[in-house]
Design a protein around this motif. Structure first.
Motif, PDB file in Angstrom:
ATOM      1  N   ILE A   1      33.777  48.987  53.387  1.00 58.84           N
ATOM      2  CA  ILE A   1      34.098  49.683  52.137  1.00 58.84           C
ATOM      3  C   ILE A   1      35.612  49.754  51.987  1.00 58.84           C
ATOM      4  CG2 ILE A   1      33.914  51.855  50.863  1.00 58.84           C
ATOM      5  CD1 ILE A   1      31.266  52.353  52.312  1.00 58.84           C
ATOM      6  N   CYS A   2      36.103  49.199  50.892  1.00 59.47           N
ATOM      7  CA  CYS A   2      37.543  49.116  50.619  1.00 59.47           C
ATOM      8  C   CYS A   2      37.955  50.227  49.643  1.00 59.47           C
ATOM      9  CB  CYS A   2      37.860  47.749  50.024  1.00 59.47           C
ATOM     10  SG  CYS A   2      39.574  47.515  49.486  1.00 59.47           S
ATOM     11  N   GLY A   3      39.243  50.478  49.598  1.00 54.49           N
ATOM     12  CA  GLY A   3      39.766  51.460  48.653  1.00 54.49           C
ATOM     13  C   GLY A   3      39.410  51.136  47.217  1.00 54.49           C
ATOM     14  N   SER A   4      39.388  49.848  46.865  1.00 54.14           N
ATOM     15  CA  SER A   4      39.040  49.481  45.485  1.00 54.14           C
ATOM     16  C   SER A   4      37.582  49.814  45.188  1.00 54.14           C
ATOM     17  CB  SER A   4      39.311  48.000  45.237  1.00 54.14           C
ATOM     18  OG  SER A   4      38.495  47.183  46.057  1.00 54.14           O
ATOM     19  N   ASP A   5      36.687  49.640  46.165  1.00 51.49           N
ATOM     20  CA  ASP A   5      35.288  50.025  45.979  1.00 51.49           C
ATOM     21  C   ASP A   5      35.183  51.522  45.685  1.00 51.49           C
ATOM     22  OD1 ASP A   5      34.296  47.413  46.642  1.00 51.49           O
ATOM     23  OD2 ASP A   5      34.589  47.879  48.762  1.00 51.49           O
ATOM     24  N   LEU A   6      35.951  52.302  46.429  1.00 51.50           N
ATOM     25  CA  LEU A   6      35.947  53.754  46.214  1.00 51.50           C
ATOM     26  C   LEU A   6      36.469  54.108  44.825  1.00 51.50           C
ATOM     27  CD1 LEU A   6      37.310  54.972  49.677  1.00 51.50           C
ATOM     28  CD2 LEU A   6      34.955  55.114  48.850  1.00 51.50           C
ATOM     29  N   HIS A   7      37.510  53.411  44.373  1.00 51.91           N
ATOM     30  CA  HIS A   7      38.080  53.699  43.055  1.00 51.91           C
ATOM     31  C   HIS A   7      37.083  53.386  41.932  1.00 51.91           C
ATOM     32  CE1 HIS A   7      42.101  55.025  43.966  1.00 51.91           C
ATOM     33  NE2 HIS A   7      42.284  53.999  44.789  1.00 51.91           N
ATOM     34  N   TYR A   8      36.360  52.267  42.052  1.00 53.44           N
ATOM     35  CA  TYR A   8      35.364  51.951  41.019  1.00 53.44           C
ATOM     36  C   TYR A   8      34.288  53.030  40.972  1.00 53.44           C
ATOM     37  CZ  TYR A   8      37.309  47.281  40.306  1.00 53.44           C
ATOM     38  OH  TYR A   8      38.136  46.228  39.995  1.00 53.44           O
TER      39      TYR A   8
ATOM     40  N   ALA B   1      39.930  50.465  39.086  1.00 53.71           N
ATOM     41  CA  ALA B   1      40.830  50.274  40.221  1.00 53.71           C
ATOM     42  C   ALA B   1      42.139  49.754  39.652  1.00 53.71           C
ATOM     43  CB  ALA B   1      40.248  49.294  41.239  1.00 53.71           C
ATOM     44  N   GLY B   2      43.119  50.639  39.523  1.00 56.50           N
ATOM     45  CA  GLY B   2      44.360  50.259  38.867  1.00 56.50           C
ATOM     46  C   GLY B   2      44.102  49.898  37.421  1.00 56.50           C
ATOM     47  N   GLU B   3      44.522  48.708  37.029  1.00 52.83           N
ATOM     48  CA  GLU B   3      44.344  48.248  35.644  1.00 52.83           C
ATOM     49  C   GLU B   3      42.954  47.674  35.395  1.00 52.83           C
ATOM     50  OE1 GLU B   3      46.611  48.687  33.442  1.00 52.83           O
ATOM     51  OE2 GLU B   3      48.435  49.076  34.601  1.00 52.83           O
TER      52      GLU B   3
ATOM     53  N   ALA C   1      36.734  44.134  38.600  1.00 53.25           N
ATOM     54  CA  ALA C   1      36.571  44.298  37.156  1.00 53.25           C
ATOM     55  C   ALA C   1      37.833  43.892  36.401  1.00 53.25           C
ATOM     56  CB  ALA C   1      36.214  45.749  36.836  1.00 53.25           C
ATOM     57  N   ALA C   2      38.690  43.108  37.046  1.00 52.65           N
ATOM     58  CA  ALA C   2      39.940  42.693  36.406  1.00 52.65           C
ATOM     59  C   ALA C   2      39.681  41.856  35.159  1.00 52.65           C
ATOM     60  CB  ALA C   2      40.803  41.914  37.393  1.00 52.65           C
ATOM     61  N   ARG C   3      38.563  41.156  35.129  1.00 49.56           N
ATOM     62  CA  ARG C   3      38.210  40.339  33.968  1.00 49.56           C
ATOM     63  C   ARG C   3      36.810  40.720  33.499  1.00 49.56           C
ATOM     64  NH1 ARG C   3      41.853  36.560  33.154  1.00 49.56           N
ATOM     65  NH2 ARG C   3      43.380  36.211  34.797  1.00 49.56           N
TER      66      ARG C   3
ATOM     67  N   VAL D   1      52.546  47.164  50.378  1.00 48.53           N
ATOM     68  CA  VAL D   1      51.185  46.632  50.298  1.00 48.53           C
ATOM     69  C   VAL D   1      50.228  47.660  49.702  1.00 48.53           C
ATOM     70  CG1 VAL D   1      50.588  47.303  52.667  1.00 48.53           C
ATOM     71  CG2 VAL D   1      49.372  45.413  51.580  1.00 48.53           C
ATOM     72  N   GLY D   2      50.550  48.954  49.817  1.00 51.09           N
ATOM     73  CA  GLY D   2      49.741  49.987  49.187  1.00 51.09           C
ATOM     74  C   GLY D   2      49.896  49.915  47.680  1.00 51.09           C
ATOM     75  N   LEU D   3      48.775  49.850  46.950  1.00 56.54           N
ATOM     76  CA  LEU D   3      48.835  49.680  45.497  1.00 56.54           C
ATOM     77  C   LEU D   3      49.022  51.030  44.829  1.00 56.54           C
ATOM     78  CD1 LEU D   3      48.666  47.625  43.217  1.00 56.54           C
ATOM     79  CD2 LEU D   3      46.200  48.024  43.150  1.00 56.54           C
ATOM     80  N   LEU D   4      50.180  51.229  44.224  1.00 57.41           N
ATOM     81  CA  LEU D   4      50.460  52.472  43.512  1.00 57.41           C
ATOM     82  C   LEU D   4      49.718  52.499  42.180  1.00 57.41           C
ATOM     83  CD1 LEU D   4      52.931  52.330  45.568  1.00 57.41           C
ATOM     84  CD2 LEU D   4      54.116  53.747  43.911  1.00 57.41           C
ATOM     85  N   PRO D   5      49.487  53.687  41.632  1.00 58.92           N
ATOM     86  CA  PRO D   5      48.861  53.770  40.308  1.00 58.92           C
ATOM     87  C   PRO D   5      49.700  53.035  39.265  1.00 58.92           C
ATOM     88  CG  PRO D   5      48.917  55.924  41.372  1.00 58.92           C
ATOM     89  CD  PRO D   5      49.760  55.009  42.204  1.00 58.92           C
ATOM     90  N   SER D   6      49.042  52.598  38.206  1.00 54.95           N
ATOM     91  CA  SER D   6      49.773  51.911  37.143  1.00 54.95           C
ATOM     92  C   SER D   6      50.704  52.892  36.437  1.00 54.95           C
ATOM     93  CB  SER D   6      48.792  51.303  36.133  1.00 54.95           C
ATOM     94  OG  SER D   6      48.003  52.314  35.549  1.00 54.95           O
TER      95      SER D   6
END
Length: 352
Positions: A45-52, A58-60, A124-126, A269-274
């Motif tokens: 389980i990745c951070g992006s999975d948690l964000h969705y 996840a970000g943008e 979900a980027a596209r 490498v840590g992705l900051l919020p947009s």
């Protein structure tokens, strides 16, 4: 394996909207000639999975329709591609989840991770979204598959994808042998960066986090010292040649800039919020720091597999929890608690 019959459906982890995560059956994709069917063993389980799940984005990348999550996956080929490409049935494999595509913007040809048209499993980027592979069976193009050595067990190999992200980040800093390294944020990516730095010969590795459990993991994989994230004076005193910022917060980036030696490098490498972020740019300027972005990875995955197989990259303590698929929702609850968990794995093998 040759007699494998593809089921019509498979249980999977599907994000429907913010706060709406389900374990449900999905229709399986009939493989194209260059696609193999993989029976998934483990998924991280990745951070992006948690964000969705938590935010519907996840970000943008904003969730506009139900999407199968998961890109940190390993398993076994149960049906080889019809065109004969890729690993044979019975081969254990890791997965490189990216599909580079040029798009309109320019980028260095030797860095396909920067291709603007790139898609990624479970992204979900596209739109339509690119489904991930948190399912018992996944149909995947053979170019994504990396055969695993017999000496590398699948549970350890579940860390191949996030370890490749960490490997790429450390590589962005150049030669770290004999240098002092500071890692801000000791979650799974930060801890894996510690392990990569250790293998690469960093002389002194200092890990930072707000919680004790991540610092315990960082020590276990090679950190020489650990510091709490609110100890600004101690962080600034490190004067690191190389800093890996993996917290994904502007507070962490501030610590990274302050903890770097004059003329040092800060890899983000840590992705900051947009959106705009408060950053100590004046300090970066007067200290002539190099601020380097790091995004996903390229062919480092092959080096990571080799290093895990020969034991030179030690990552075992990073995995703290494992759940069967029927307990998938519980797994996500544990994974979101960074104070108590490292990498949480889903085990997709049928429950006896």
């Amino acid at each position: 394996m040759s007699g494998f019959q593809l089921p019509q459906s498979s249980p999977a982890v599907v994000a429907h909207a913010a706060g709406d995560l389900r374990i449900e059956d999905i229709a399986l994709v009939v493989p194209a000639p260059d696609q193999a069917v993989v029976e998934i063993a483990y998924g991280g389980i990745c951070g992006s999975d948690l964000h969705y799940w938590l935010h519907g984005a996840a970000g943008e990348s904003i969730l506009k329709a139900p999407m199968v999550l998961g890109h940190e996956i390993v398993g076994t080929v149960v049906q080889q591609a019809a065109d004969g490409s890729g690993p044979a049935a019975g081969t254990p494999v890791a997965v490189h989840p990216a599909t580079p595509a040029p798009g309109a913007a320019k980028y260095p040809e030797d860095r396909p991770n920067l291709s603007p048209g790139c898609t990624y499993l479970g992204s979900a980027a596209r739109y339509p979204h690119t489904d991930g592979a948190f399912s018992r069976y996944a149909t995947l193009p053979t170019r994504m598959l990396r055969a695993l050595p017999a000496t590398l067990d699948l549970r350890t190999a579940a860390l191949v994808e996030p370890a490749s992200v960490a490997w790429h980040a450390v590589a962005r800093a150049g030669d770290v042998a004999g240098k002092t390294a500071l890692v801000i944020g000791s979650g799974p990516i930060g801890a894996l960066a510690v392990a990569v730095l250790k293998r690469a010969g960093a002389a002194r590795i200092v890990a930072v986090d707000m919680h004790d459990k991540p610092l315990e993991i960082a020590r276990a994989v090679g950190a020489d010292e650990v510091l709490k994230g609110d100890d600004a004076e101690a962080i600034a005193a490190v004067e690191a040649d190389v800093v890996i910022e993996s917290s994904g917060s502007h507070f962490g980036l501030a610590s990274a800039i302050k903890g770097a030696v004059r003329g040092g490098k800060v890899v983000m490498v840590g992705l900051l919020p947009s959106g705009p972020q408060p950053v100590f740019i004046s300090l970066a300027i007067t200290r002539e720091l190099e601020l380097l972005g790091s995004f996903r990875f390229n062919n480092e995955i092959d080096e990571v597999i080799a290093a895990l197989a020969d034991g030179s990259l030690y990552v075992d303590p990073v995995v703290t929890h494992e759940f069967t698929l029927d307990r998938g929702l519980e797994a996500f609850e544990v994974a979101k608690n960074s104070a108590e968990s490292g990498k949480v794995l889903l085990n997709f093998q049928p429950v006896a």
